[in-house]
Design a protein around this motif. Structure first.
Motif: not given
Length: 302
Positions: A17-21, A88-92, A135-136
């Motif tokens: 998820x972070x990679x794609x952000x 940046x939160x879990x579920x975003x 996921x975060x």
């Protein structure tokens, strides 16, 4: 120094998820930055609290996108003082973040369309359609940031004294790694036809880096990659340090796992020894023309 880490599989949902952000921010920078050799214009800055694009030129004003991975938010801000913050939160989800990032750029007066297909990623769902990556894990992200901070010191310690053209450590949004390069100054045309390779491999260089693992190699590791690529190092393998390091002929690179570096008495020295010994082996296989000048010691006092 925090010597903890997570195997890629232990935080893959968050890592992806972070990679794609970060890819979205990198693509914005790619679309607006002045082009430089070896894709240097897409490198992102690693800082004490996170990763940022640095200054991106736009028509009315400059702007930047900064991921604060310690405080867990993204600031999209311009040189006129305007700012939009994205928590940046879990579920975003990736799709939701894409929408918020594009809206922030509109608000700042710097709308920037991007190619929504992820680059060099194992699951290339377009950003605006990706609802499954959401996921975060804050602790995992903070640990990744700590690993990047350690890696930056190690890479900079090796690269800093080199003369000539050197790229100091920076984040690459395509492969999620932190890396830097020392160049020989000798042309070395690339034989392939892919756009990344054709523009990234055009002179002899030695790349050193750290990546957090991926679907193929799950252990976070340091690497050293010579170009032109080495298929074999002959009998010089005995010169590689520390003893846990290895050369992978199928990848044409030297590798030292982060776990093995942390197990050493002096982890930073172990990593720098790894880079220096890999570089030394390269010079025995294919000595650079201006090696003596490139490695001539600096004379700064104090």
């Amino acid at each position: 120094m925090d010597q903890r880490f997570r195997n890629y599989t232990e935080w893959q949902d968050t890592a992806d998820t972070l990679h794609l952000f970060l890819q979205m921010a990198g693509k914005v920078k790619l679309g607006r930055s002045y082009k430089r050799p070896e894709w240097a214009h897409v490198r992102m800055d690693c800082t004490i609290q996170g990763i940022g694009t640095g200054i991106i030129p736009a028509d009315a004003c400059n702007f930047e996108i900064y991921f604060n991975l310690a405080q867990h938010h993204v600031d999209v801000q311009n040189s006129l003082g305007a700012r939009v913050r994205i928590p940046l939160v879990d579920g975003l989800s990736v799709a939701d973040f894409y929408g918020q990032l594009m809206e922030a750029l509109e608000v700042l007066g710097t709308p920037t369309p991007i190619n929504t297909v992820p680059q060099e990623f194992h699951d290339p769902v377009p950003f605006d359609q990706d609802a499954k990556h959401h996921s975060y894990d804050r602790e995992a992200v903070e640990l990744f940031l700590a690993n990047l901070q350690f890696a930056y010191r190690c890479l900079a310690g090796f690269l800093a004294p080199m003369r000539g053209k050197v790229d100091m450590p920076a984040y690459w949004f395509g492969t999620m790694d932190l890396s830097g390069n020392v160049f020989s100054g000798q042309p070395a045309p690339y034989s392939g036809t892919d756009v990344i390779g054709r523009n990234g491999f055009d002179e002899k260089f030695f790349e050193v880096g750290f990546w957090p693992g991926d679907t193929k190699n799950t252990a976070p590791s340091f690497y050293a990659l010579p170009y032109p690529f080495l298929a074999d190092i002959g009998t010089y393998g005995s010169l590689l340090e520390p003893s846990m390091a290895q050369f992978l002929p199928e990848e044409s690179e030297f590798v030292l796992r982060l776990e093995d570096a942390f197990a050493a008495r002096d982890p930073q020295k172990a990593v720098e020894d790894f880079f220096r010994s890999s570089f030394g082996i390269l010079q025995r296989v294919d000595r650079w023309k201006d090696l003596d000048w490139i490695t001539e010691p600096l004379t700064y006092g104090g």
